[in-house]
Scaffold this motif. Structure first.
Motif, PDB file in Angstrom:
ATOM      1  N   PHE A  69      -6.051   1.659  13.847  1.00 23.13           N
ATOM      2  CA  PHE A  69      -5.445   1.058  12.663  1.00 23.13           C
ATOM      3  C   PHE A  69      -3.992   1.487  12.506  1.00 23.13           C
ATOM      4  N   ALA A  70      -3.199   0.585  11.949  1.00 25.57           N
ATOM      5  CA  ALA A  70      -1.829   0.889  11.537  1.00 25.57           C
ATOM      6  C   ALA A  70      -1.719   0.562  10.050  1.00 25.57           C
ATOM      7  N   MET A  71      -0.995   1.397   9.309  1.00 23.49           N
ATOM      8  CA  MET A  71      -0.824   1.177   7.873  1.00 23.49           C
ATOM      9  C   MET A  71       0.641   0.858   7.589  1.00 23.49           C
ATOM     10  N   VAL A  72       0.878  -0.271   6.923  1.00 16.83           N
ATOM     11  CA  VAL A  72       2.226  -0.685   6.542  1.00 16.83           C
ATOM     12  C   VAL A  72       2.275  -0.798   5.026  1.00 16.83           C
ATOM     13  N   ILE A  73       3.283  -0.176   4.428  1.00 13.41           N
ATOM     14  CA  ILE A  73       3.419  -0.153   2.975  1.00 13.41           C
ATOM     15  C   ILE A  73       4.759  -0.779   2.589  1.00 13.41           C
ATOM     16  N   VAL A  74       4.696  -1.803   1.761  1.00 19.51           N
ATOM     17  CA  VAL A  74       5.891  -2.494   1.281  1.00 19.51           C
ATOM     18  C   VAL A  74       6.020  -2.231  -0.218  1.00 19.51           C
ATOM     19  N   GLY A  75       7.151  -1.668  -0.622  1.00 23.95           N
ATOM     20  CA  GLY A  75       7.367  -1.372  -2.032  1.00 23.95           C
ATOM     21  C   GLY A  75       8.117  -0.065  -2.197  1.00 23.95           C
ATOM     22  N   VAL A  76       8.588   0.169  -3.394  1.00 23.50           N
ATOM     23  CA  VAL A  76       9.296   1.403  -3.717  1.00 23.50           C
ATOM     24  C   VAL A  76       8.740   1.947  -5.020  1.00 23.50           C
ATOM     25  N   GLY A  77       9.027   3.194  -5.288  1.00 25.51           N
ATOM     26  CA  GLY A  77       8.555   3.799  -6.524  1.00 25.51           C
ATOM     27  C   GLY A  77       8.710   5.302  -6.497  1.00 25.51           C
ATOM     28  N   PRO A  78       8.475   5.954  -7.623  1.00 29.80           N
ATOM     29  CA  PRO A  78       8.752   7.390  -7.755  1.00 29.80           C
ATOM     30  C   PRO A  78       7.874   8.309  -6.924  1.00 29.80           C
ATOM     31  N   ILE A  79       6.735   7.808  -6.404  1.00 32.07           N
ATOM     32  CA  ILE A  79       5.873   8.702  -5.623  1.00 32.07           C
ATOM     33  C   ILE A  79       5.988   8.426  -4.120  1.00 32.07           C
ATOM     34  N   GLU A  80       7.026   7.725  -3.693  1.00 34.56           N
ATOM     35  CA  GLU A  80       7.156   7.388  -2.274  1.00 34.56           C
ATOM     36  C   GLU A  80       7.193   8.632  -1.396  1.00 34.56           C
ATOM     37  N   SER A  81       7.975   9.630  -1.786  1.00 34.19           N
ATOM     38  CA  SER A  81       8.070  10.831  -0.946  1.00 34.19           C
ATOM     39  C   SER A  81       6.731  11.548  -0.856  1.00 34.19           C
ATOM     40  N   THR A  82       5.965  11.545  -1.944  1.00 31.68           N
ATOM     41  CA  THR A  82       4.641  12.171  -1.934  1.00 31.68           C
ATOM     42  C   THR A  82       3.704  11.401  -1.005  1.00 31.68           C
TER      43      THR A  82
END
Length: 391
Positions: free
Chosen positions: A230-243
């Motif tokens: 599996f590969a996981m791709v995440i599209v979006g931004v927000g305050p918990i991105e670094s976490t």
């Protein structure tokens, strides 16, 4: 007729509310409606196309892209004076301070007001361990929405819940752009550019990166799956991105996307994963279905009403990480013929949600609610209502 939209933010693409707002705005002129926008955050570029007034506000400490209105009905009065005419109808997109003050002003001046129930705030509380506040929040929301002439709800489950609270709720789903979000955007180069193997199943999440989206489950699911498959791709931004980057090693974060770029990410993936249990409508889920993606979603109002279980995806208990992982593995194991069938059914289901029909129903409601005012029955002391295309 002039419709005044009141929103926390009018920054295009900032969240699901603004995406819906601009779908409405783009279709006003063709329906002989004029639109104005009052918001705590406006969009400099879009303000050249739609009259906007940025209301006095302060920036929120955690969500830096959002602001909180500070003021009262005097500020609404000044905004209306700045526009030069009084709206026939208010359409409220937020129950936060700006929406509440606008509703108070509308009620004081005899102007009809409708609202869209975009956000189910009570469900946010458990993600911040503030469940003890739920009765107070629900009481506040009931008081606000009961004062509206009509409340539009994109979820039938939530419509029924609001009606039980004595709120004048009507079901009106959102639509999607089925011309933009389409399987034809599938790209082998997109997968190559991200270094995804030919045999890997690509999982996609699209949305804001905030805990309210139940992203702890996304972390749990990713840590349960075999990353060779599996590969996981995440599209979006927000305050918990670094976490999330720290908790989800190997996942690919593409940031904010829109238009063709976003359509390509949908169509080039294999399974859409959306564990959010705080939605009133799954805008991104509908975009994924239109792109031909089977969806694994939380069995909660919103997305669950769009996904047919075991036909276009799976509806899983919101906090069942093992259930999400099992559903993903089941979809990854489908034969090519079966996978094509699932994609075809997803696309067909999405085609039922067209913005032109949604907006036709919305504009009919506008005229139904605002008929006395459109006929010129204005209280004394109001500014004259005037606009070039108003009937």
């Amino acid at each position: 007729m002039v419709v005044c939209h009141v929103a926390g933010t009018a920054q295009r693409g900032q969240d699901g509310v603004t995406r819906v707002l601009y779908e409405y705005l783009e279709r006003h002129r063709t329906a002989q409606l004029d639109a104005v926008v009052l918001a705590a955050v406006t969009d400099e570029r879009e303000s050249q196309r739609f009259p906007m007034v940025e209301m006095p506000s302060i920036r929120l400490p955690i969500y830096r892209d959002y602001k909180l209105f500070v003021g009262g009905t005097v500020q609404i009065e000044r905004a209306i004076a700045h526009l030069g005419y009084t709206p026939n109808l208010f359409h409220l997109h937020t129950p936060c301070p700006l929406g509440r003050v606008a509703l108070r002003w509308a009620r004081e001046h005899g102007i009809p007001a409708i609202a869209t129930y975009h956000t189910h705030f009570p469900s946010y509380l458990r993600h911040h361990r503030l469940g003890v506040l739920r009765p107070l929040i629900e009481k506040s929301l009931v008081e606000f929405y009961r004062r509206c002439d009509c409340v539009l709800v994109p979820s039938q489950i939530l419509r029924d819940e609001l009606q039980q609270w004595g709120i004048p709720a009507r079901y009106l789903p959102h639509g999607t752009d089925t011309a933009l979000f389409h399987p034809r955007w599938a790209s082998h180069r997109w997968r190559q550019r991200l270094g995804i193997g030919e045999q890997q199943c690509v999982l996609l999440y699209v949305g804001r990166l905030v805990w309210e989206k139940n992203l702890r489950i996304l972390v749990d699911v990713w840590n349960r799956l075999d990353r060779r498959q599996f590969a996981m791709v995440i599209v979006g931004v927000g305050p918990i991105e670094s976490t999330l980057r720290r908790l989800m090693p190997g996942a690919q974060f593409l940031g904010y996307q829109a238009g063709v770029e976003l359509a390509q990410s949908y169509a080039s993936s294999d399974v859409f994963v959306f564990p959010s249990d705080t939605e009133t409508f799954g805008n991104v889920t509908l975009e994924a279905l239109a792109s031909g993606l089977p969806c694994v979603v939380a069995d909660s109002p919103g997305s669950s009403e769009l996904v047919r279980h075991a036909a276009t995806g799976f509806r899983i208990a919101p906090h069942d990480g093992a259930g999400f992982a099992g559903a993903i593995e089941a979809l990854a194991g489908l034969s090519p013929d079966r996978r094509l069938l699932w994609r075809w059914r997803a696309r067909l289901d999405a085609e039922r949600y067209q913005w032109h029909s949604v907006c036709a129903e919305l504009f009919s409601i506008y005229r139904e609610v605002a008929t006395p005012r459109a006929a010129g029955l204005m209280p004394d002391g109001l500014l004259h209502t005037a606009s070039p295309s108003s009937p």
